[in-house]
Design a protein around this motif. Sequence first.
Motif, short mmCIF file in Angstrom:
data_model
loop_
_atom_site.label_atom_id
_atom_site.label_comp_id
_atom_site.label_asym_id
_atom_site.label_seq_id
_atom_site.Cartn_x
_atom_site.Cartn_y
_atom_site.Cartn_z
N PHE A 1 -4.35 0.22 -1.58
CA PHE A 1 -3.80 -1.13 -1.69
C PHE A 1 -3.85 -1.59 -3.15
O PHE A 1 -4.92 -1.55 -3.76
N CYS B 1 0.81 -1.20 0.00
CA CYS B 1 0.00 0.00 0.00
C CYS B 1 0.85 1.26 0.00
O CYS B 1 2.05 1.22 0.25
N GLU C 1 -8.93 1.89 -2.36
CA GLU C 1 -8.62 3.07 -1.56
C GLU C 1 -9.52 3.10 -0.34
O GLU C 1 -10.74 2.95 -0.45
#
Lengths: 261, 261
Positions: free
Chosen positions: B111, B38, B95
């Motif tokens: 991510f 992420c 998101e």
Amino acid sequence: MAANKPFKVLVNPNSTDAEKAAKEAVSKHKTLLIAGNCWVHYSGRAKSKLEPGERILIIKKDGSLLVHRSTGYEPVNWQPSGCIFHTKLKENVLEIHAVRQKQQESVRVFFDNIQLEAVLDLVDEGEFSLYVTEEDMQKAVLSKPALIEDGFRPISYEKKTEPGFVDVYGVDKAGKLVVVELKRKTASKDAAFQLSRYIDAVKARADREVRGILAAPSIGKDVQRVLATLGLEFKRLDPKRCGEALRKADTKRLSEFFNET
Amino acid sequence: MAANKPFKVLVNPNSTDAEKAAKEAVSKHKTLLIAGNCWVHYSGRAKSKLEPGERILIIKKDGSLLVHRSTGYEPVNWQPSGCIFHTKLKENVLEIHAVRQKQQESVRVFFDNIQLEAVLDLVDEGEFSLYVTEEDMQKAVLSKPALIEDGFRPISYEKKTEPGFVDVYGVDKAGKLVVVELKRKTASKDAAFQLSRYIDAVKARADREVRGILAAPSIGKDVQRVLATLGLEFKRLDPKRCGEALRKADTKRLSEFFNET
DNA sequence: AATTAAATTTCGCCT
DNA sequence: AGGCGAAGTTTAATT
């Protein structure tokens, strides 16, 4: 998307498997993650006891430990990096014991039921940067000129391409011309020389006295001497306070200021 | 062992399933746990950017958020309780956007690869008790002087900078002056000498007999001899009983005591 | 090495 | 509700 990475996930493991995975994580310096029913004893600078309940335990490869409850941003129990871990199995209760020699502290976590356990190998080289942009600092000074000094009035500003340098032109309480150079981090010698060159250029055109102020979060002793030699001034400008000033500023008025220039 | 609890675990989920689970966790106020690759943007009192890497994200039911890297006891990004969350899916990137109205802050976590995602329903009613700091012991003695000895009446107290040492001054049943030194752990020789120095100082000023009591959970044989040599006394003071005394104490009366001194 | 200051400090208690 | 102080504070910077 990268290929799937090797990691281990156990759902509702028995205590034997749970301990095995925990041992592996600790010995191989991986990240251990456990969610389950546990109780915790801490002893060190103070003492604490946490009665049974379901929490998340994280042990990182650097030997730090976190126990998180279902609420709250802060861990209920923790231990900074540098712990040594021991695991023990007794009557189906998994004990994870973290000892920190440095502070003579220890945390014991006891699990009698584990919902989820994971052994992860987190690869993380990403850079973390905490910043106030040059533009933020500039906006802050424009919206609250007193950050530079009492009575300072900005006249115009100029954005430079070089990262980290932004100038604000204005006049001081006495009406004297002022050139402000902002720097996001500690003021460097380069910044001092750069400001000096600006000053010279402005002096040549305006043909009158000009003050030069280097505004930055901090400055080294040597740079301070350079500044003095060049007849320039330093003003400590806390990025944090810039941020605060920005938030408190009248956004509408500020945007107007930016539009009209 | 209790029956298995309902919770959801996803290993290497696709982004659609990942978002679905995240939405469920947030809307149903469960605990969301994600381990994966992420990057994070934070904006609020300051700004920060975290370049891509593998981390652990925790979102709790009270709206707190944590992003943990592979090392360090502190989160790299976080948000205290009270956040509102939004999820978004764009080109297989999940998101998670946390907004905190109170402080006008926002954290965005993106991510693009998820190793592990779990939606947990942590039930945690266990009591957390932190007990016996030096100040706690002091308060306990002040609120229940009999912990030192019957008839002991505190007159004043003093907090010292040295960690672990707190004094209480008072008089005993016979009206004799008493200096009490508290120690959270086993009484050390240093503590004995320190108390001795206090006594000497007080004696010099007061010009009369002064009793010295070292109060601690325990004491070593050697330290006991030192104490005897110095003409001082030891009083076993159980930290646990201090904590109990504190809880049972009339809080109002205690605060009054602290105010009137 | 020790002391001081900062932290996206947070949190609780008191006024 | 605002302000002050403590925290198992930790961590970085400075002397």
